[in-house]
Design a protein around this motif. Structure first.
Motif, PDB file in Angstrom:
ATOM      1  N   UNK A  99     -13.339  -4.197  -8.958  1.00  0.00           N
ATOM      2  CA  UNK A  99     -14.829  -3.880  -9.447  1.00  0.00           C
ATOM      3  C   UNK A  99     -15.786  -4.375  -8.918  1.00  0.00           C
ATOM      4  N   UNK A 100     -15.701  -5.318  -8.283  1.00  0.00           N
ATOM      5  CA  UNK A 100     -16.837  -6.019  -7.411  1.00  0.00           C
ATOM      6  C   UNK A 100     -17.274  -5.026  -6.327  1.00  0.00           C
ATOM      7  N   UNK A 101     -16.487  -3.997  -5.881  1.00  0.00           N
ATOM      8  CA  UNK A 101     -17.040  -3.089  -5.139  1.00  0.00           C
ATOM      9  C   UNK A 101     -16.991  -1.476  -5.554  1.00  0.00           C
ATOM     10  N   UNK A 102     -16.142  -1.263  -6.358  1.00  0.00           N
ATOM     11  CA  UNK A 102     -15.920   0.106  -6.888  1.00  0.00           C
ATOM     12  C   UNK A 102     -15.568  -0.045  -8.369  1.00  0.00           C
ATOM     13  N   UNK A 103     -16.472   0.932  -9.177  1.00  0.00           N
ATOM     14  CA  UNK A 103     -16.020   0.917 -10.523  1.00  0.00           C
ATOM     15  C   UNK A 103     -16.135   2.440 -10.926  1.00  0.00           C
ATOM     16  N   UNK A 104     -14.919   2.780 -11.636  1.00  0.00           N
ATOM     17  CA  UNK A 104     -14.812   4.264 -11.901  1.00  0.00           C
ATOM     18  C   UNK A 104     -15.593   4.269 -13.411  1.00  0.00           C
ATOM     19  N   UNK A 105     -16.920   5.153 -13.437  1.00  0.00           N
ATOM     20  CA  UNK A 105     -17.628   5.594 -14.306  1.00  0.00           C
ATOM     21  C   UNK A 105     -17.455   7.090 -14.796  1.00  0.00           C
ATOM     22  N   UNK A 192     -16.660   1.040   6.559  1.00  0.00           N
ATOM     23  CA  UNK A 192     -16.308   1.841   5.572  1.00  0.00           C
ATOM     24  C   UNK A 192     -14.865   1.898   5.278  1.00  0.00           C
ATOM     25  N   UNK A 193     -14.391   2.212   6.383  1.00  0.00           N
ATOM     26  CA  UNK A 193     -12.961   2.541   6.682  1.00  0.00           C
ATOM     27  C   UNK A 193     -12.036   1.350   6.142  1.00  0.00           C
ATOM     28  N   UNK A 194     -12.296   0.080   6.800  1.00  0.00           N
ATOM     29  CA  UNK A 194     -11.909  -1.320   6.319  1.00  0.00           C
ATOM     30  C   UNK A 194     -12.191  -1.579   4.833  1.00  0.00           C
ATOM     31  N   UNK A 195     -13.530  -1.383   4.130  1.00  0.00           N
ATOM     32  CA  UNK A 195     -13.543  -1.530   2.957  1.00  0.00           C
ATOM     33  C   UNK A 195     -12.717  -0.384   2.105  1.00  0.00           C
ATOM     34  N   UNK A 196     -12.538   0.481   2.509  1.00  0.00           N
ATOM     35  CA  UNK A 196     -11.812   1.655   1.955  1.00  0.00           C
ATOM     36  C   UNK A 196     -10.485   0.998   1.836  1.00  0.00           C
ATOM     37  N   UNK A 197      -9.817   0.633   2.711  1.00  0.00           N
ATOM     38  CA  UNK A 197      -8.524  -0.063   3.023  1.00  0.00           C
ATOM     39  C   UNK A 197      -8.395  -1.235   2.010  1.00  0.00           C
ATOM     40  N   UNK A 198      -9.338  -1.914   1.853  1.00  0.00           N
ATOM     41  CA  UNK A 198      -9.242  -3.356   1.026  1.00  0.00           C
ATOM     42  C   UNK A 198      -9.223  -2.756  -0.351  1.00  0.00           C
ATOM     43  N   UNK A 199     -10.063  -1.735  -0.585  1.00  0.00           N
ATOM     44  CA  UNK A 199     -10.108  -1.164  -2.074  1.00  0.00           C
ATOM     45  C   UNK A 199      -8.681  -0.609  -2.612  1.00  0.00           C
ATOM     46  N   UNK A 200      -7.984   0.033  -1.835  1.00  0.00           N
ATOM     47  CA  UNK A 200      -6.698   0.638  -2.286  1.00  0.00           C
ATOM     48  C   UNK A 200      -5.855  -0.223  -2.177  1.00  0.00           C
ATOM     49  N   UNK A 201      -5.720  -1.206  -1.283  1.00  0.00           N
ATOM     50  CA  UNK A 201      -4.820  -2.118  -1.220  1.00  0.00           C
ATOM     51  C   UNK A 201      -4.770  -3.192  -2.246  1.00  0.00           C
ATOM     52  N   UNK A 202      -5.857  -3.623  -2.678  1.00  0.00           N
ATOM     53  CA  UNK A 202      -6.280  -4.553  -3.934  1.00  0.00           C
ATOM     54  C   UNK A 202      -5.723  -3.389  -5.274  1.00  0.00           C
ATOM     55  N   UNK A 203      -5.913  -2.228  -5.297  1.00  0.00           N
ATOM     56  CA  UNK A 203      -5.490  -1.398  -6.368  1.00  0.00           C
ATOM     57  C   UNK A 203      -3.910  -1.279  -6.382  1.00  0.00           C
ATOM     58  N   UNK A 204      -3.322  -1.365  -5.399  1.00  0.00           N
ATOM     59  CA  UNK A 204      -1.748  -1.449  -5.498  1.00  0.00           C
ATOM     60  C   UNK A 204      -1.233  -2.852  -5.941  1.00  0.00           C
ATOM     61  N   UNK A 205      -1.910  -3.861  -5.442  1.00  0.00           N
ATOM     62  CA  UNK A 205      -1.441  -5.045  -5.608  1.00  0.00           C
ATOM     63  C   UNK A 205      -1.848  -5.392  -7.518  1.00  0.00           C
ATOM     64  N   UNK A 206      -2.822  -4.719  -8.015  1.00  0.00           N
ATOM     65  CA  UNK A 206      -3.125  -4.982  -9.375  1.00  0.00           C
ATOM     66  C   UNK A 206      -2.293  -4.078  -9.984  1.00  0.00           C
ATOM     67  N   UNK A 207      -1.660  -2.941  -9.582  1.00  0.00           N
ATOM     68  CA  UNK A 207      -0.647  -2.044 -10.396  1.00  0.00           C
ATOM     69  C   UNK A 207       0.463  -2.912 -10.332  1.00  0.00           C
ATOM     70  N   UNK A 208       0.967  -3.647  -9.601  1.00  0.00           N
ATOM     71  CA  UNK A 208       2.045  -4.606  -9.642  1.00  0.00           C
ATOM     72  C   UNK A 208       2.009  -5.428 -10.889  1.00  0.00           C
ATOM     73  N   UNK A 209       0.892  -6.043 -10.897  1.00  0.00           N
ATOM     74  CA  UNK A 209       0.648  -6.989 -12.077  1.00  0.00           C
ATOM     75  C   UNK A 209       0.612  -6.254 -13.529  1.00  0.00           C
ATOM     76  N   UNK A 210       0.031  -5.008 -13.381  1.00  0.00           N
ATOM     77  CA  UNK A 210       0.105  -4.166 -14.609  1.00  0.00           C
ATOM     78  C   UNK A 210       1.454  -3.768 -15.011  1.00  0.00           C
ATOM     79  N   UNK A 211       2.173  -3.527 -13.976  1.00  0.00           N
ATOM     80  CA  UNK A 211       3.742  -3.280 -14.214  1.00  0.00           C
ATOM     81  C   UNK A 211       4.433  -4.522 -14.635  1.00  0.00           C
TER      82      UNK A 211
END
Length: 233
Positions: A99-105, A192-211
């Motif tokens: 959420x420091x770089x991408x917030x779903x509104x 923006x490609x590398x920032x996007x990569x960071x965003x979705x990699x972070x998302x994947x890692x957070x899903x592991x914690x949610x699981x």
């Protein structure tokens, strides 16, 4: 907080701090990823429903090459089923997003769920936000399509499945840059490609914690780049 104050907070406080934090996280984890370049013919995205909206930003309206990207992570020891994990992700996308770089509104649709027809704007630093619409929803997946004004033209799918006794979470996208400036920053310069990569990699890692499980190995990133995409509207 009115719109003006939200704008000042976002661009003067939140995004500068968020970009700094995101850059630090990116530097820490960039070498811990497994990147695979795809070869061969372009992987055509699944067809969109006819009633997906008049404001869809089609890949044919974009600029630059077509990118196919798949982010994949395996989770062991989770007590959750794929359906339950997907329901948890859909209940609050910001629980996994950096959420420091991408917030779903969420702009359209009920809170606490993701259903076909729902609309989100992904709030991003810089001159673009990311308006999207849900065009497909099943117990273990949902798919978004970009709308006019997005920095990309295409679609992205989130899904959970079984892989033996483990869970597998994937994010798969098919997209071109939304315009020439976005193409410059994404394909030519790569910021923006590398920032996007960071965003979705972070998302994947957070899903592991949610699981409530443990990530197995590295997050895998498969990327295909085609300068003359065919079969894509």
């Amino acid at each position: 907080m009115n719109r003006c104050l939200r704008w000042v907070y976002a661009y003067a406080v939140r995004w500068p701090c968020g970009i700094a934090l995101g850059t630090w996280r990116y530097a820490r984890h960039v070498l811990l990823l497994r990147r695979v370049a795809e070869q061969g013919e372009p992987i055509v995205p699944p067809p969109l429903p006819e009633n997906c909206g008049d404001d869809v930003l089609w890949p044919g309206e974009g600029a630059g090459p077509l990118f196919h990207r798949r982010y994949r992570v395996w989770i062991e020891g989770s007590p959750w089923s794929p359906e339950r994990l997907m329901a948890r992700i859909a209940r609050d996308l910001n629980a996994a997003s950096p959420v420091e770089i991408a917030v779903f509104d969420k702009e359209t649709g009920g809170q606490g769920c993701v259903e076909v027809g729902d609309e989100f704007v992904v709030r991003l630093p810089g001159p673009w936000d990311g308006p999207v619409r849900v065009v497909d929803r099943a117990p273990t997946r949902f798919r978004l399509v970009t709308r006019q004004g997005h920095l990309e033209a295409g679609q992205i799918e989130f899904r959970v499945g079984h892989d033996g006794a483990d869970l597998r979470f994937e994010i798969e996208s098919w997209a071109r840059s939304g315009d020439r400036l976005a193409d410059l920053l994404y394909d030519k310069i790569g910021i923006s490609r590398e920032m996007q990569m960071h965003m979705w990699v972070h998302f994947c890692k957070r899903v592991c914690k949610l699981a409530q499980g443990k990530r197995i190995g590295r997050v895998e990133i498969h990327t295909g780049r085609w300068t003359e995409p065919s079969g894509v509207r």
